[in-house]
Design an enzyme around this catalytic site. Structure first.
Site, PDB file in Angstrom:
ATOM      1  N   ASP A   1      47.729  33.924  67.769  1.00 26.19           N
ATOM      2  CA  ASP A   1      47.790  33.586  66.345  1.00 26.19           C
ATOM      3  C   ASP A   1      47.983  34.869  65.543  1.00 26.19           C
ATOM      4  O   ASP A   1      47.276  35.850  65.781  1.00 26.19           O
ATOM      5  CB  ASP A   1      46.471  32.882  65.964  1.00 26.19           C
ATOM      6  CG  ASP A   1      46.389  32.558  64.478  1.00 26.19           C
ATOM      7  OD1 ASP A   1      47.450  32.518  63.825  1.00 26.19           O
ATOM      8  OD2 ASP A   1      45.260  32.335  63.996  1.00 26.19           O
TER       9      ASP A   1
ATOM     10  N   ASP B   1      51.255  31.084  67.159  1.00 23.69           N
ATOM     11  CA  ASP B   1      52.532  30.891  66.474  1.00 23.69           C
ATOM     12  C   ASP B   1      53.634  31.705  67.139  1.00 23.69           C
ATOM     13  O   ASP B   1      53.379  32.504  68.048  1.00 23.69           O
ATOM     14  CB  ASP B   1      52.384  31.235  64.981  1.00 23.69           C
ATOM     15  CG  ASP B   1      51.654  32.558  64.770  1.00 23.69           C
ATOM     16  OD1 ASP B   1      52.026  33.539  65.441  1.00 23.69           O
ATOM     17  OD2 ASP B   1      50.699  32.602  63.955  1.00 23.69           O
TER      18      ASP B   1
ATOM     19  N   ASP C   1      61.280  22.969  75.481  1.00 23.52           N
ATOM     20  CA  ASP C   1      60.679  21.794  76.106  1.00 23.52           C
ATOM     21  C   ASP C   1      61.161  20.559  75.355  1.00 23.52           C
ATOM     22  O   ASP C   1      60.726  20.300  74.228  1.00 23.52           O
ATOM     23  CB  ASP C   1      59.149  21.917  76.007  1.00 23.52           C
ATOM     24  CG  ASP C   1      58.422  21.017  76.983  1.00 23.52           C
ATOM     25  OD1 ASP C   1      58.975  19.973  77.335  1.00 23.52           O
ATOM     26  OD2 ASP C   1      57.288  21.366  77.364  1.00 23.52           O
TER      27      ASP C   1
ATOM     28  N   GLU D   1      60.449  17.138  84.436  1.00 17.67           N
ATOM     29  CA  GLU D   1      59.108  16.734  84.870  1.00 17.67           C
ATOM     30  C   GLU D   1      59.227  15.328  85.445  1.00 17.67           C
ATOM     31  O   GLU D   1      59.650  14.407  84.751  1.00 17.67           O
ATOM     32  CB  GLU D   1      58.156  16.741  83.674  1.00 17.67           C
ATOM     33  CG  GLU D   1      56.729  16.401  84.076  1.00 17.67           C
ATOM     34  CD  GLU D   1      55.843  15.981  82.905  1.00 17.67           C
ATOM     35  OE1 GLU D   1      54.623  16.112  83.012  1.00 17.67           O
ATOM     36  OE2 GLU D   1      56.379  15.503  81.867  1.00 17.67           O
TER      37      GLU D   1
HETATM   38  C1  GLC Z   1      54.269  15.224  79.650  1.00 19.73           C
HETATM   39  C2  GLC Z   1      53.674  16.438  78.988  1.00 19.73           C
HETATM   40  C3  GLC Z   1      52.343  16.050  78.414  1.00 19.73           C
HETATM   41  C4  GLC Z   1      52.569  14.966  77.389  1.00 19.73           C
HETATM   42  C5  GLC Z   1      53.349  13.793  77.973  1.00 19.73           C
HETATM   43  C6  GLC Z   1      53.898  12.910  76.906  1.00 19.73           C
HETATM   44  O1  GLC Z   1      53.529  14.793  80.728  1.00 19.73           O
HETATM   45  O2  GLC Z   1      53.596  17.501  79.887  1.00 19.73           O
HETATM   46  O3  GLC Z   1      51.652  17.136  77.860  1.00 19.73           O
HETATM   47  O4  GLC Z   1      51.353  14.506  76.906  1.00 19.73           O
HETATM   48  O5  GLC Z   1      54.465  14.215  78.717  1.00 19.73           O
HETATM   49  O6  GLC Z   1      54.927  13.549  76.208  1.00 19.73           O
END
Ligand code: GLC
Length: 546
Positions: free
Chosen positions: A25, A33, A102, A245
């Site tokens: 921060d 940030d 992300d 993921e």
């Molecule tokens: C993924 C993310 C997690 C989030 C979920 C919903 O698993 O890593 O942090 O809560 O997706 O977006």
């Protein structure tokens, strides 16, 4: 510095994950940030990483800490501005560190302009960007449950329909069947590519092709078709690293995702090993001891099967998982040593290693009173299990072991108040062990966990066998030892890890007597391995013959 114009450059890269709200921060708000990340780039350069995966910093009401995006093309004021982001990209590049954004493409925030429009009327062009089903206020389309608890359906009186959400009700699922939505997503990704980002992590990507009528969430029939289109329209126009993921990925699917022709993604996060220390068929909260032999056999299977026809991501920690040194290591007496062992085990394998902020310091889990936890998942779980009559001590034990806030406590920079993370009140308490476990102390100590990670990263850059070598598991059934060989032509590695608090008798396999030690967390003693002892040896064929 890696040459990131070279095809598959990411195979030699090491990625560092930053959870921005807990990193640094600079404004006293108690929330990290983007300028804070810029301030710490030199630290990351010292560590030696090539890419930062930045958990979401897009505009968001923060119901799920940014995984609920309300504008993909803007930065949340909590973290800074687009200009700050451009500075981060530029300053990162100068140090050979690329930024991986992300992207949450399975759902948006309910505050996203698209969703607000979608709720206006069934005729609104944005209505079909989301997944709707008919019903009545007291009759849900089906009994599907959301990951964060409660029904996966939410009623909107204005349109007299339910929308589908796999996570919180404030995270409505996007409808990937709609080609206009897909085009809109591709344009947004191309825009970020123009800003100079070098990669993307794709949140719960295996859930985009859901078919709620059939109760399909992961691995829907059109998943790989969507991914190939996404990739062709965006990623393949640059030289990017992409990681999806995919909780539902098995080996055959991972081969598709990470096919060497680059038609989908660079790699996926799969969770086979991370789901082993829970009771089969139950939730992550239903704890079970880690089946060690199964764990190493599982890693070995992924190593063997993806070799030459796919690519592994290597990780033990992230913002959704507890701290690995508390989970599989010993965060008491052997904290530093076991943290180094876990790093050795992972970084010796084939794949792209990911380090989650603080893992390189051996940061540990935390235990808080329930009201101090901030995670929506923890709070929902607590309420649900308490209502179901579970004993509170048991519910808390699960949270201490598996709760996501374990990984989200602020980064421990030094031993000043709040670990140097903020001049204000941190949004989540700092782990009290910051007075001893912190970056300042570790940077000054050549024997620290940090120094060990630094060395592991450098080794990967120095010896091609780390990147390209094949994998053979030794001591397959041994209850404490995780031992494997890697081989690339004449170059071979032996990775030896003694998991656990007991010393174990052991002698080097034949032919390794004259090998060089590349790294070790303890001086070797003939005939025995100390608790949590780990090392990596290197030999060339000529050594084996001598
Ligand atoms: C993924 C993310 C997690 C989030 C979920 C919903 O698993 O890593 O942090 O809560 O997706 O977006």
């Amino acid at each position: 510095m890696l040459d990131k114009t070279k095809k598959d450059w990411w195979k030699s890269a090491v990625v560092y994950q930053i959870y921005p709200r807990s990193f640094q921060d600079t404004t006293g708000t108690g929330v990290g940030d983007i300028p804070g990340i810029v301030r710490r780039l030199d630290y990351l350069q010292t560590l030696g990483v090539d890419v930062i995966w930045l958990s979401p910093v897009f505009a968001s009401p923060q119901v799920d800490n940014g995984y609920d995006i309300s504008d993909y093309r803007d930065i949340d004021p909590l973290f800074g501005t687009l200009e700050d982001m451009r500075t981060l990209i530029r300053e990162g590049k100068r140090r050979g560190i690329g930024i991986m954004m992300d992207l949450v493409l399975n759902h948006t925030s309910d505050q996203h302009r698209w969703f607000q429009q979608a709720c206006q009327s069934r005729k609104n062009p944005y209505h079909d960007y989301y997944v709707w089903r008919d019903g009545t206020p007291d009759c849900l389309p089906n009994d599907m449950q959301a990951v964060f608890g409660g029904p996966a359906w939410e009623w909107v009186p204005q349109v007299q329909q339910y929308y589908f959400h796999q996570f919180a009700p404030q995270q409505p699922d996007l409808n990937w069947e709609n080609p206009t939505l897909r085009r809109e997503i591709y344009d947004m990704i191309l825009w970020w590519m123009d800003q100079g980002v070098e990669g993307f992590r794709l949140d719960v990507i295996d859930q985009i092709a859901k078919e709620p009528d059939k109760k399909i969430t992961n691995n829907g029939p059109r998943l790989h078709e969507f991914l190939r289109e996404l990739s062709a329209e965006t990623f393949q126009k640059g030289c990017l690293v992409t990681v999806g993921e995919a909780w539902g990925a098995d080996i055959p699917r991972a081969k598709l995702y990470s096919a060497p022709d680059g038609s989908e993604l660079s790699m996926v996060f799969q969770f086979e090993q991370m789901c082993l220390d829970q009771q089969p068929g139950k939730e992550k909260w239903d704890l079970a001891p880690l089946p060690f032999v199964k764990m190493k056999q599982s890693f070995a299977r992924w190593q063997r099967e993806l070799h030459g026809c796919g690519w592994n991501s290597l990780f033990l920690d992230n913002h959704d998982l507890p701290r690995i040194v508390s989970r599989w290591g010993n965060d008491g007496q052997y904290r530093a040593r076991s943290a180094k062992l876990l790093a050795t085990m992972l970084h010796g394998m084939q794949g792209t290693p990911y380090i989650y902020q603080g893992e390189e310091l051996g940061m540990t889990n935390i235990q808080l009173p329930i009201e101090q936890y901030r995670d929506v998942e923890i709070q929902n779980f607590y309420r649900k299990r308490m209502a179901e009559g579970y004993p509170e001590a048991e519910v808390l034990r699960s949270i201490y072991a598996k709760g996501r806030d374990n990984a989200r406590t602020p980064m421990q920079w030094d031993d000043t108040p709040n670990a140097g993370f903020t001049a204000g009140t941190p949004w989540l308490p700092v782990n009290p062990n910051y007075t001893t476990v912190n970056a300042g102390a570790e940077l000054a100590d050549p024997d620290s966990v940090f120094a060990y990670y630094q060395k592991l990263i450098a080794l990967r850059k120095q010896y091609p066998v780390f990147v390209d070598g094949d994998f053979t598991l030794l001591e397959e059934e041994h209850p404490h030892l995780f031992v494997y060989e890697r081989a690339l032509g004449a170059e071979q590695l032996l990775v030896v890890c003694n998991f656990g608090d007991e010393a174990t008798p052991w002698t080097l396999p034949a032919g390794w007597e004259n090998a060089d030690t590349l790294i070790e967390n303890l001086p070797a003693q003939p005939g025995t391995l100390q608790p949590w002892e780990a090392r990596i040896l290197l030999r060339r064929d000529a050594d084996a013959r001598s």
